[in-house]
Design an enzyme around this catalytic site. Structure first.
Site, PDB file in Angstrom:
ATOM      1  N   ASP A  54      -0.485  13.206  -3.846  1.00  0.00           N
ATOM      2  CA  ASP A  54       0.490  12.370  -5.015  1.00  0.00           C
ATOM      3  C   ASP A  54      -0.139  11.316  -4.533  1.00  0.00           C
ATOM      4  OD1 ASP A  54       0.613  10.773  -2.266  1.00  0.00           O
ATOM      5  OD2 ASP A  54       1.860  12.712  -1.111  1.00  0.00           O
ATOM      6  N   ASP A  95     -14.634  -4.339   8.639  1.00  0.00           N
ATOM      7  CA  ASP A  95     -14.835  -2.963   7.710  1.00  0.00           C
ATOM      8  C   ASP A  95     -16.458  -2.481   9.216  1.00  0.00           C
ATOM      9  OD1 ASP A  95     -13.828  -3.102   5.502  1.00  0.00           O
ATOM     10  OD2 ASP A  95     -15.401  -4.109   4.792  1.00  0.00           O
ATOM     11  N   GLU A 113     -12.523 -10.079   6.483  1.00  0.00           N
ATOM     12  CA  GLU A 113     -12.976  -7.959   5.793  1.00  0.00           C
ATOM     13  C   GLU A 113     -14.112  -7.518   6.670  1.00  0.00           C
ATOM     14  OE1 GLU A 113     -12.410  -4.741   4.005  1.00  0.00           O
ATOM     15  OE2 GLU A 113     -11.589  -6.219   2.829  1.00  0.00           O
ATOM     16  N   SER A 143      -8.064  -1.281   3.395  1.00  0.00           N
ATOM     17  CA  SER A 143      -9.467  -1.917   3.492  1.00  0.00           C
ATOM     18  C   SER A 143      -9.908  -1.573   4.864  1.00  0.00           C
ATOM     19  CB  SER A 143      -9.879  -3.093   3.606  1.00  0.00           C
ATOM     20  OG  SER A 143      -9.244  -4.160   2.760  1.00  0.00           O
ATOM     21  N   ASP A 156      -0.100  16.313   5.256  1.00  0.00           N
ATOM     22  CA  ASP A 156      -0.125  15.530   3.987  1.00  0.00           C
ATOM     23  C   ASP A 156       1.638  14.818   4.674  1.00  0.00           C
ATOM     24  OD1 ASP A 156       0.986  16.126   1.767  1.00  0.00           O
ATOM     25  OD2 ASP A 156       1.905  17.476   1.638  1.00  0.00           O
ATOM     26  N   ILE A 157       0.865  13.811   3.592  1.00  0.00           N
ATOM     27  CA  ILE A 157       1.965  12.988   4.227  1.00  0.00           C
ATOM     28  C   ILE A 157       3.285  13.404   2.596  1.00  0.00           C
ATOM     29  CG2 ILE A 157       2.467  10.443   3.899  1.00  0.00           C
ATOM     30  CD1 ILE A 157       0.543  12.154   6.207  1.00  0.00           C
ATOM     31  N   GLY A 192       1.674  18.414  -1.342  1.00  0.00           N
ATOM     32  CA  GLY A 192      -0.055  18.582  -2.008  1.00  0.00           C
ATOM     33  C   GLY A 192       0.571  16.746  -2.367  1.00  0.00           C
TER      34      GLY A 192
END
Length: 348
Positions: free
Chosen positions: A318, A68, A64, A265, A302-303, A316
């Site tokens: 979601d 990052d 992690e 992450s 947009d997905i 839009g």
């Protein structure tokens, strides 16, 4: 692939909140050399006796921490990356956040958080304290990017109900969900909700049971199976998204080994790096960007395909991928950076 604007994050500081593990400077040196990107300045900040303590287990918290640092640093290599290490407790987590917000030495303009848990696992007192801290960050011009979780609409809770991850569900967080991309020769052919099934992880998202509906989300709906929709009545998660599928993930170096990691992450530091680039270009701090993003939803791609369990992607916003993934230059324009191709006006 996300058309990020020019910039290196020069003059900015990105704060990373870490509740365990650590980094090895030799790994960072090797990683950025492999990328051919200048190595960013990385500083460990101890909070409540937490410290940079690599465990040697790449599958543990070291993964992690390195994810990052390496994602944020690759996107904004000239930014100073301050890593706030604290104990993995509610108090330690909150102290790391407040220390970063009020750090007059490093002065971060962006905070990236990839830790969290279902709202149901937190006390009301703790959630209120975090939300107030994030509100303070917003007032100080600091953007807080938070991963929305990797366990779909249940957020890993086995009670058969929908749950969202906190602190991503805080009103003042930029909640970052996940997508899966299909790429050919460096070009995205398609992008869908990240959902690898019950055992493989999926974009966290849904509707908070704690935080009220923000003004910028008024009038939105959640999409359920068979295209059924319901009005969004509480804080919806996530706000934005980005590639999180481990199969199309991020090259990182952890504990001496090169590997690929995904998950939301990775999306929080990706957005943090983008904001640092934008801040560096403007000389200003973007701060609490959610209202601007919702007012300029067309500046994100947009997905519209896929689901994270009980919630489905739709045109839009979601509850799987939020407003969508970044079109970096358009996002920069929405936050106040003029397009590079804009004609220069010469004064008389």
């Amino acid at each position: 692939m996300y058309d990020f604007p020019e910039g290196t994050g020069q003059g900015q500081c990105i704060a990373l909140i870490e509740l365990g593990g650590g980094y090895r400077p030799a790994d960072l040196k090797a990683y950025f050399a492999e990328l051919g990107i200048p190595e960013p300045k990385v500083t460990a900040v101890s909070v409540d006796h937490g410290k940079n303590h690599p465990t040697g287990d790449g599958n543990g918290p070291d993964g992690e921490v390195m994810l990052d640092i390496e994602v944020a640093g690759a996107v904004a290599p000239a930014a100073h990356i301050a890593v706030y290490f604290s104990p993995n407790t509610d108090a330690g987590f909150l102290d790391a956040v407040t220390t970063a917000i009020h750090d007059t030495t490093n002065k971060p303009s962006v905070i990236s958080i990839s830790w969290g848990g279902p709202e149901s696992s937190w006390t009301q007192q703790a959630m209120t304290a975090f939300d107030q801290a994030f509100q303070a960050a917003a007032a100080m011009g600091i953007t807080v990017c938070v991963a929305s979780g990797d366990n779909g609409s249940s957020d890993g809770v086995s009670d058969g109900k929908d749950h969202v991850d906190f602190p991503a569900s805080s009103t003042y967080a930029l909640a970052c969900g996940g997508t899966s991309i299909d790429v050919t020769n460096g070009t995205i052919e398609s992008e869908t909700v990240w959902n690898d099934g019950a055992n493989g992880g999926a974009s966290g998202g849904g509707v908070s049971t704690v935080f009220a509906l923000p003004a910028c989300q008024a009038g939105l709906h959640v999409t359920l199976a068979q295209g059924k929709t319901e009005p969004l009545q509480m804080r919806g998660v996530p706000d934005v998204s980005g590639d999180a599928d481990p199969d199309t993930g991020y090259k990182v170096r952890v504990d001496g080994s090169d590997t690929v990691i995904g998950g939301t992450s990775a999306v929080a530091p990706l957005w943090a790096g983008l904001i640092a680039r934008i801040n560096g270009a403007t000389g200003n701090t973007a701060g609490y960007i959610n209202p601007k993003l919702y007012s300029n939803a067309g500046d994100l791609d947009d997905i519209t395909q896929g689901n994270n369990g009980d919630f489905y992607a739709s045109a839009g916003w979601d509850a799987c991928t939020g407003l969508g993934r970044p079109d970096g230059k358009k996002v920069a324009s929405a936050l106040g950076v003029p397009p590079a191709s804009a004609p220069k006006v010469r004064s008389a």
